[in-house]
Enzyme design. Structure first.
Site, PDB file in Angstrom:
ATOM      1  N   ARG A  49      -2.224 -21.095  16.307  1.00  0.00           N
ATOM      2  CA  ARG A  49      -2.974 -21.446  17.513  1.00  0.00           C
ATOM      3  C   ARG A  49      -2.716 -20.447  18.641  1.00  0.00           C
ATOM      4  O   ARG A  49      -3.466 -20.396  19.615  1.00  0.00           O
ATOM      5  CB  ARG A  49      -2.592 -22.859  17.981  1.00  0.00           C
ATOM      6  CG  ARG A  49      -3.501 -23.386  19.102  1.00  0.00           C
ATOM      7  CD  ARG A  49      -3.114 -24.783  19.571  1.00  0.00           C
ATOM      8  NE  ARG A  49      -1.805 -24.811  20.205  1.00  0.00           N
ATOM      9  CZ  ARG A  49      -0.726 -25.401  19.700  1.00  0.00           C
ATOM     10  NH1 ARG A  49      -0.786 -26.025  18.527  1.00  0.00           N
ATOM     11  NH2 ARG A  49       0.424 -25.386  20.347  1.00  0.00           N
ATOM     12  N   TYR A 105     -26.981 -19.661  33.558  1.00  0.00           N
ATOM     13  CA  TYR A 105     -27.078 -20.295  32.254  1.00  0.00           C
ATOM     14  C   TYR A 105     -27.126 -21.814  32.392  1.00  0.00           C
ATOM     15  O   TYR A 105     -26.426 -22.405  33.213  1.00  0.00           O
ATOM     16  CB  TYR A 105     -25.880 -19.868  31.404  1.00  0.00           C
ATOM     17  CG  TYR A 105     -25.837 -20.455  30.026  1.00  0.00           C
ATOM     18  CD1 TYR A 105     -26.933 -20.370  29.167  1.00  0.00           C
ATOM     19  CD2 TYR A 105     -24.695 -21.088  29.560  1.00  0.00           C
ATOM     20  CE1 TYR A 105     -26.887 -20.906  27.898  1.00  0.00           C
ATOM     21  CE2 TYR A 105     -24.633 -21.619  28.286  1.00  0.00           C
ATOM     22  CZ  TYR A 105     -25.735 -21.532  27.456  1.00  0.00           C
ATOM     23  OH  TYR A 105     -25.683 -22.072  26.199  1.00  0.00           O
ATOM     24  N   ASP A 174     -20.404 -12.856  34.409  1.00  0.00           N
ATOM     25  CA  ASP A 174     -20.936 -13.123  33.075  1.00  0.00           C
ATOM     26  C   ASP A 174     -21.736 -11.897  32.656  1.00  0.00           C
ATOM     27  O   ASP A 174     -22.811 -11.625  33.175  1.00  0.00           O
ATOM     28  CB  ASP A 174     -21.820 -14.371  33.108  1.00  0.00           C
ATOM     29  CG  ASP A 174     -22.297 -14.784  31.723  1.00  0.00           C
ATOM     30  OD1 ASP A 174     -22.457 -13.893  30.852  1.00  0.00           O
ATOM     31  OD2 ASP A 174     -22.533 -15.986  31.496  1.00  0.00           O
ATOM     32  N   LYS A 199     -24.219 -13.540  21.384  1.00  0.00           N
ATOM     33  CA  LYS A 199     -25.486 -12.865  21.663  1.00  0.00           C
ATOM     34  C   LYS A 199     -25.440 -11.411  21.179  1.00  0.00           C
ATOM     35  O   LYS A 199     -25.142 -11.144  20.029  1.00  0.00           O
ATOM     36  CB  LYS A 199     -25.811 -12.970  23.142  1.00  0.00           C
ATOM     37  CG  LYS A 199     -25.652 -14.374  23.741  1.00  0.00           C
ATOM     38  CD  LYS A 199     -26.625 -15.380  23.169  1.00  0.00           C
ATOM     39  CE  LYS A 199     -26.724 -16.656  23.989  1.00  0.00           C
ATOM     40  NZ  LYS A 199     -25.470 -17.433  24.099  1.00  0.00           N
TER      41      LYS A 199
END
Length: 381
Positions: A49, A105, A174, A199
């Protein structure tokens, strides 16, 4: 890698280990929940993790692309929203204020709801005209999305970063639509460059991924701690696929940008098309600012425009043969959608977000023109 290396060279070589005889240039994914760990828990890999060698190589690669001229750390996540949440929730506390774009977004309203529930003041303003600059006084963090999704407005990142710095605020950008080859937010003054690798970064529509890059080790440590606390870790196969995809990033981004600009030029001749946006068009409201901060003439793969109404838009989408009707953007295969179907964006019913792929431009343009003709022809009858 030398500072003079081109973008294509960087993309192909980023994050690769030193060559080892008879070993692959990009080692395969490491699947491990735990590692051999005798004695004290020290060393680069202790538990699955926390770290994974496959993540490490990908993080090094993205860091080299986001910040080739200064050391930066990157932390990868299993989705773009995982990366977004890590920055916001690792940096903000009850009583803080954050400035978000009002046209970003569509998941940002969900983030706003969560932040306000934790006692964070959320201020919003549009991307265009650097309107967020007027809200940074007293804020802890300014969140920028440029170009904004789906409307493609652009803000002056340098100017906003200067204003935020003067107000004592951090800045996160972003960078999903631009990719690190099209825009380097850290070079423009931002503290965090955040993106959905789902993307254009990976570009094949088969991987969910996100990342955060920053130059301040303390900020990187806070983001990494949030990843561990939330358990928002990337699968090794996804990380390996993402790294493999970086080798073609420059080829894909350049082809998509050229195709998108060609499509935008063709669409401006269509009488039924209104509200056409693409930062690469000289007449686009965002062009001057975009040209000053987006690199290499790479203005992105997305073209947005509006058709007369919902029915007209749906006829157009239904008539396309080479363009998939799907959400997301940045893939090698062109896709489009009537964005209003989700209900989260302030766009007209006939608004289309078209993500341009790497098809032969003549074939793509012919398909779009034919679909437009068919949609308009049905309207006339």
């Amino acid at each position: 890698m030398t500072e003079t290396a081109g973008d294509g060279t960087r993309a192909v070589r980023a994050g690769l280990p030193e060559p080892v005889a008879h070993e692959p240039s990009l080692p395969g994914p490491v699947f491990a929940a735990h590692y051999h760990l005798p004695g004290e828990p020290a060393g680069p890999y202790t538990y699955g993790r926390d770290e994974n060698p496959t993540w490490t190589r990908l993080e090094q690669a993205i860091g080299e692309l986001e910040s080739p001229e200064a050391p930066a750390e990157t932390v990868v996540f299993p989705s773009g929203m995982g990366a977004v949440s890590a920055v916001l929730f690792s940096q903000l506390r009850s009583g803080d204020a954050v400035v978000l774009p009002s046209d970003g977004y569509q998941a940002l309203p969900l983030v706003r709801e969560a932040l306000e529930g934790y006692g964070v003041e959320v201020r919003t303003a549009p991307t265009a005209g650097d309107a967020q600059r007027t809200l940074v006084d007293g804020a802890r963090l300014l969140w920028i999305e440029s170009p904004a999704n789906p409307g493609l407005d652009v803000c002056d990142i340098r100017r906003l970063c200067r204003a935020a710095r003067a107000a004592g605020a951090l800045v996160a950008v972003d960078n999903t639509l631009a990719t690190p080859l099209g825009q380097r937010p850290l070079d423009l003054g931002a503290d965090f460059s955040v993106a959905s690798g789902t993307k254009a970064l990976t570009g094949h529509g088969d991987v969910l991924l996100g990342y955060v890059s920053c130059r301040d080790p303390r900020s990187a440590a806070a983001v990494r701690k949030w990843r561990k606390t939330a358990g928002a870790v990337t699968g090794p196969m996804e990380a390996w696929l993402a790294h493999r995809s970086l080798a073609t990033l420059q080829l894909r981004v350049d082809r998509q940008a050229a195709n998108a600009l060609a499509l935008a030029r063709a669409l401006r001749e269509r009488p039924e098309v209104t509200g056409l946006r693409h930062p690469g068009l000289p007449e686009d409201p965002a062009h001057t600012v975009a040209a000053g901060q987006m690199r290499g003439g790479r203005f992105g793969c997305v073209v947005s425009f509006t058709l007369p109404d919902r029915a007209h838009a749906e006829r157009f989408l239904g008539a396309l043969l080479l363009v998939d009707e799907a959400t997301s953007f940045g893939g090698v295969r062109s896709s489009a959608e009537r964005r209003g179907r989700w209900g989260g964006d302030a766009v007209p019913e006939g608004f289309i977000r078209l993500s341009v792929g790497v098809e032969d431009p003549d074939d793509l343009l012919a398909d779009v023109e034919r679909a437009l003709d068919r949609a308009r022809g049905r309207a006339a009858t």
